[in-house]
Design an enzyme around this catalytic site. Structure first.
Site, PDB file in Angstrom:
ATOM      1  N   SER A   1       0.870  -1.175   0.000  1.00  0.00           N
ATOM      2  CA  SER A   1       0.000   0.000   0.000  1.00  0.00           C
ATOM      3  C   SER A   1       0.908   1.226   0.000  1.00  0.00           C
ATOM      4  CB  SER A   1      -0.892  -0.010   1.241  1.00  0.00           C
ATOM      5  OG  SER A   1      -1.635   1.181   1.252  1.00  0.00           O
TER       6      SER A   1
ATOM      7  N   ALA B   1     -14.449  -1.406  -2.819  1.00  0.00           N
ATOM      8  CA  ALA B   1     -13.647  -0.548  -3.705  1.00  0.00           C
ATOM      9  C   ALA B   1     -12.731   0.334  -2.847  1.00  0.00           C
ATOM     10  CB  ALA B   1     -14.577   0.308  -4.565  1.00  0.00           C
TER      11      ALA B   1
ATOM     12  N   GLU C   1     -22.986  -2.855  -6.515  1.00  0.00           N
ATOM     13  CA  GLU C   1     -22.929  -1.386  -6.419  1.00  0.00           C
ATOM     14  C   GLU C   1     -21.825  -0.939  -7.366  1.00  0.00           C
ATOM     15  OE1 GLU C   1     -24.840   0.597  -4.915  1.00  0.00           O
ATOM     16  OE2 GLU C   1     -25.847  -0.576  -3.385  1.00  0.00           O
TER      17      GLU C   1
ATOM     18  N   GLY D   1     -20.560   1.519 -11.098  1.00  0.00           N
ATOM     19  CA  GLY D   1     -20.156   2.883 -11.436  1.00  0.00           C
ATOM     20  C   GLY D   1     -21.326   3.819 -11.720  1.00  0.00           C
TER      21      GLY D   1
ATOM     22  N   CYS E   1     -18.667   7.251  -6.545  1.00  0.00           N
ATOM     23  CA  CYS E   1     -19.554   6.645  -7.546  1.00  0.00           C
ATOM     24  C   CYS E   1     -20.713   7.579  -7.889  1.00  0.00           C
ATOM     25  CB  CYS E   1     -20.067   5.314  -7.040  1.00  0.00           C
ATOM     26  SG  CYS E   1     -20.816   5.445  -5.410  1.00  0.00           S
TER      27      CYS E   1
HETATM   28  P1  NAD Z   1     -12.801  -2.303  -9.276  1.00  0.00           P
HETATM   29  O1  NAD Z   1     -13.985  -2.799  -9.991  1.00  0.00           O
HETATM   30  O2  NAD Z   1     -11.518  -2.265  -9.978  1.00  0.00           O
HETATM   31  O3  NAD Z   1     -12.534  -3.154  -7.944  1.00  0.00           O
HETATM   32  C1  NAD Z   1     -13.505  -3.280  -6.927  1.00  0.00           C
HETATM   33  C2  NAD Z   1     -13.179  -4.500  -6.095  1.00  0.00           C
HETATM   34  O4  NAD Z   1     -13.426  -5.661  -6.879  1.00  0.00           O
HETATM   35  C3  NAD Z   1     -11.713  -4.590  -5.660  1.00  0.00           C
HETATM   36  O5  NAD Z   1     -11.644  -5.114  -4.361  1.00  0.00           O
HETATM   37  C4  NAD Z   1     -11.134  -5.574  -6.669  1.00  0.00           C
HETATM   38  O6  NAD Z   1      -9.999  -6.259  -6.193  1.00  0.00           O
HETATM   39  C5  NAD Z   1     -12.302  -6.510  -6.875  1.00  0.00           C
HETATM   40  N1  NAD Z   1     -12.299  -7.247  -8.137  1.00  0.00           N
HETATM   41  C6  NAD Z   1     -11.853  -6.839  -9.341  1.00  0.00           C
HETATM   42  N2  NAD Z   1     -12.049  -7.797 -10.262  1.00  0.00           N
HETATM   43  C7  NAD Z   1     -12.655  -8.840  -9.629  1.00  0.00           C
HETATM   44  C8  NAD Z   1     -13.125 -10.124 -10.042  1.00  0.00           C
HETATM   45  N3  NAD Z   1     -13.015 -10.535 -11.306  1.00  0.00           N
HETATM   46  N4  NAD Z   1     -13.687 -10.924  -9.124  1.00  0.00           N
HETATM   47  C9  NAD Z   1     -13.832 -10.509  -7.842  1.00  0.00           C
HETATM   48  N5  NAD Z   1     -13.393  -9.319  -7.390  1.00  0.00           N
HETATM   49  C10 NAD Z   1     -12.821  -8.492  -8.275  1.00  0.00           C
HETATM   50  O7  NAD Z   1     -13.238  -0.872  -8.723  1.00  0.00           O
HETATM   51  P2  NAD Z   1     -12.339   0.196  -7.990  1.00  0.00           P
HETATM   52  O8  NAD Z   1     -11.416   0.760  -9.001  1.00  0.00           O
HETATM   53  O9  NAD Z   1     -11.793  -0.390  -6.731  1.00  0.00           O
HETATM   54  O10 NAD Z   1     -13.436   1.286  -7.570  1.00  0.00           O
HETATM   55  C11 NAD Z   1     -13.918   2.233  -8.429  1.00  0.00           C
HETATM   56  C12 NAD Z   1     -15.254   1.825  -9.000  1.00  0.00           C
HETATM   57  O11 NAD Z   1     -16.154   1.500  -7.940  1.00  0.00           O
HETATM   58  C13 NAD Z   1     -15.919   2.949  -9.762  1.00  0.00           C
HETATM   59  O12 NAD Z   1     -16.506   2.454 -10.935  1.00  0.00           O
HETATM   60  C14 NAD Z   1     -16.977   3.443  -8.795  1.00  0.00           C
HETATM   61  O13 NAD Z   1     -18.064   4.098  -9.395  1.00  0.00           O
HETATM   62  C15 NAD Z   1     -17.381   2.171  -8.150  1.00  0.00           C
HETATM   63  N6  NAD Z   1     -18.045   2.473  -6.873  1.00  0.00           N
HETATM   64  C16 NAD Z   1     -19.393   2.239  -6.782  1.00  0.00           C
HETATM   65  C17 NAD Z   1     -20.056   2.545  -5.596  1.00  0.00           C
HETATM   66  C18 NAD Z   1     -21.532   2.303  -5.450  1.00  0.00           C
HETATM   67  O14 NAD Z   1     -21.998   2.265  -4.318  1.00  0.00           O
HETATM   68  N7  NAD Z   1     -22.292   2.141  -6.525  1.00  0.00           N
HETATM   69  C19 NAD Z   1     -19.347   3.091  -4.522  1.00  0.00           C
HETATM   70  C20 NAD Z   1     -17.984   3.313  -4.664  1.00  0.00           C
HETATM   71  C21 NAD Z   1     -17.345   2.991  -5.852  1.00  0.00           C
END
Ligand code: NAD
Length: 491
Positions: free
Chosen positions: A28, A152, A251, A253, A285
């Protein structure tokens, strides 16, 4: 006030700290200094299997304890968190670069989610009915068992605490994976869990999405996945979860419209647009990153927003008066900067910001200028893609009907803001906008109890609210014959 961060963490399973079965680790990195803050294990499939064994052994007893006793433990956890709010805010800011005052507010929100669900679970009831013929029918809401929750990186502590709260309050055990860049507050909060909850109820496995995350999603004994992440990740998770028929909450994007009518209170709207665009450096998000301003007030509104930008205090994220900190990691900052280039090449007019920002004493920090584009068009990439940074685009409109068509054009459907003094217009727009959360004359408020979630590519399922507990339980219906007589179906 300054605190310290452990240099190396292990996995948190069964209330113990365990080495991963791999020797691989993730780092990190501080977005403020560029230094390595800590290393965490890259959990393997075997680690996931072992965590699930612990969770499976733990949840039946936790369930049978009953909601009142569970609430006592969960409220204790909330008290412990609030007692260390200052330290948790410092840790969150260290890992994410977000301003201390936002981190502090996030800690208090996290504690409130625990308290809300601890109490709400005691009011979780099933239906009963008497359909006639000496038959009684009743429903019991039972926990699912072991559930997988994946977070996330933009609100690490809030996401962890807010997502586990309803799951454990109704009697499940959780396997939680934080996002790769920001594991610190999740692992520190696990230390409080070790003091307040029985072993195995919450287990934390760090690691990559494609390995640890996928192992959680694929494990046959995990009954449900609740994930916050990008829409692309949501689709991958949905496909992987199909093989074991898992329930899902996604939840995902957003690319959220802020609709400003000609009768809006423009000072109020300008403040709401600032909050929507620049809170958490736009890494939200629900970021209100697409402003639809009525053509008669568009110039004045844009001017008001640009005039407010110098009031943002950008700099040392630990300073309690700072209102904008750093982006979370460099690769992401570069992606956001790439969108600025795209916006310029598409012909949108950049009227504020657009660059990485140098702040004295912080040569490696990932600051970015608050950025405003005007004259954006609906077909531009910057008006369609989720940028997830401090970037807001203005489009002006004259026909309400055409504006609503454009606002609903995108596949995303998470949130929207509506700014008007006209009651009918406000509620009409709220009715017609395709979004799971609508704010009228306010923005980015997230009270416990208010259902939060998206539609279309922004996902499905609702968090933070009473109904979230339904998604972490299943109904068992029991039918009872209360008569004394044999039923004579075959005579
Ligand atoms: P990301 O999709 O890259 O990762 C999210 C999580 O999923 C991480 O812990 C990652 O390691 C895991 N992950 C990734 N690929 C996976 C797979 N194939 N199987 C299982 N787990 C997997 O997202 P991010 O970059 O961490 O966060 C940003 C995104 O999150 C943006 O699109 C944002 O809009 C969204 N977001 C949505 C909300 C909501 O409540 N709707 C809230 C916050 C963020």
């Amino acid at each position: 006030m300054s605190y310290s961060i452990q240099k190396k963490y292990d996995l948190f399973v069964n209330n113990e700290w365990r080495r991963s079965s791999s020797n691989r680790t993730l780092e990190s990195i501080s977005p403020i200094t560029g230094d390595v803050l800590c290393t965490v294990p890259d959990a393997t499939e075997r680690d996931v299997v072992e965590a699930v064994i612990a969770a499976k052994a733990a949840w039946p007893k936790w369930h049978r304890m009953g909601a009142r006793k569970r609430a006592e433990d969960i409220n204790k956890l909330a008290d412990r968190l609030v007692a260390q709010a200052d330290r948790f805010a410092w840790l969150e800011t260290s890992d994410t670069g977000k301003p201390w005052r936002e981190s502090y507010a996030n800690v208090l929100t996290a504690a409130d989610r625990l308290r809300y669900f601890a109490g709400a679970a005691r009011a979780l009831e099933g239906n009963t009915m008497s359909p006639g013929g000496d038959i009684l029918s009743y429903d019991i809401r039972e926990p699912l068992g072991v559930v997988g929750i994946i977070g996330a990186w933009n609100f690490p502590l809030n996401m962890f605490v807010g997502k586990i709260a309803p799951a454990i309050a109704v009697g499940n055990a959780v396997i939680y994976k934080p996002a790769e860049p920001t594991p610190v507050t999740t692992l520190e909060f696990a230390k409080l869990i070790a003091d307040c909850l029985p072993p195995g109820i919450v287990n934390v496995l760090t690691g990559y999405g494609a390995t640890t995350g996928l192992s959680i999603v694929s494990h046959p004994d995990i009954r449900k996945i609740s994930i916050t992440g990008s829409s692309a990740t949501g689709k991958a998770v949905m496909a992987a979860a199909a093989s074991s028929t898992k329930q899902l909450t996604l939840e995902l994007g957003g690319k959220n419209a802020q609709i400003v009518f000609e009768d809006a209170n423009l000072d109020k709207a300008a403040q709401g647009i600032m909050l929507g665009a620049f809170m958490n450096q736009g890494q939200v998000c629900t970021a209100g990153s697409r402003v639809f301003a009525h053509h008669s007030i568009a110039d004045e509104l844009q001017r008001k927003v640009v005039d407010l930008i110098p009031q943002l205090k950008i700099g040392n994220p630990f300073d309690k008066s700072t209102t904008m900190g750093t982006m979370v990691f460099e690769e992401h900052l570069n992606e956001v900067l790439h969108y600025i280039d795209i916006g310029k090449s598409e012909g949108a007019k950049l009227i504020a910001g657009g660059n990485r920002m140098n702040v004295k004493d912080y040569p490696k920090a990932l600051f970015m200028e608050p950025t405003v584009f005007i004259d954006a068009e609906a077909d531009m990439v910057i008006a369609q893609d989720e940028i997830f940074g401090p970037v807001v685009t203005f489009q002006s409109w004259s026909s309400e009907y055409a504006m609503m068509q454009t606002a609903n054009l995108l596949d995303y459907g998470l949130a929207a803001g509506i700014w008007t003094e006209n009651l009918g217009r406000a509620h009409r727009t709220a009715r017609d906008i395709e979004a799971g959360r609508v704010w009228i004359n306010c923005y980015n408020l997230f009270p416990s109890g208010a259902a939060f979630g998206g539609t279309k590519a922004s996902g499905f399922g609702r968090e933070d609210a009473f109904e979230t507990m339904h998604a972490f339980t299943q109904v068992k219906n029991v039918i009872v014959d209360i008569s004394e007589k044999p039923r004579s179906f075959y005579q």
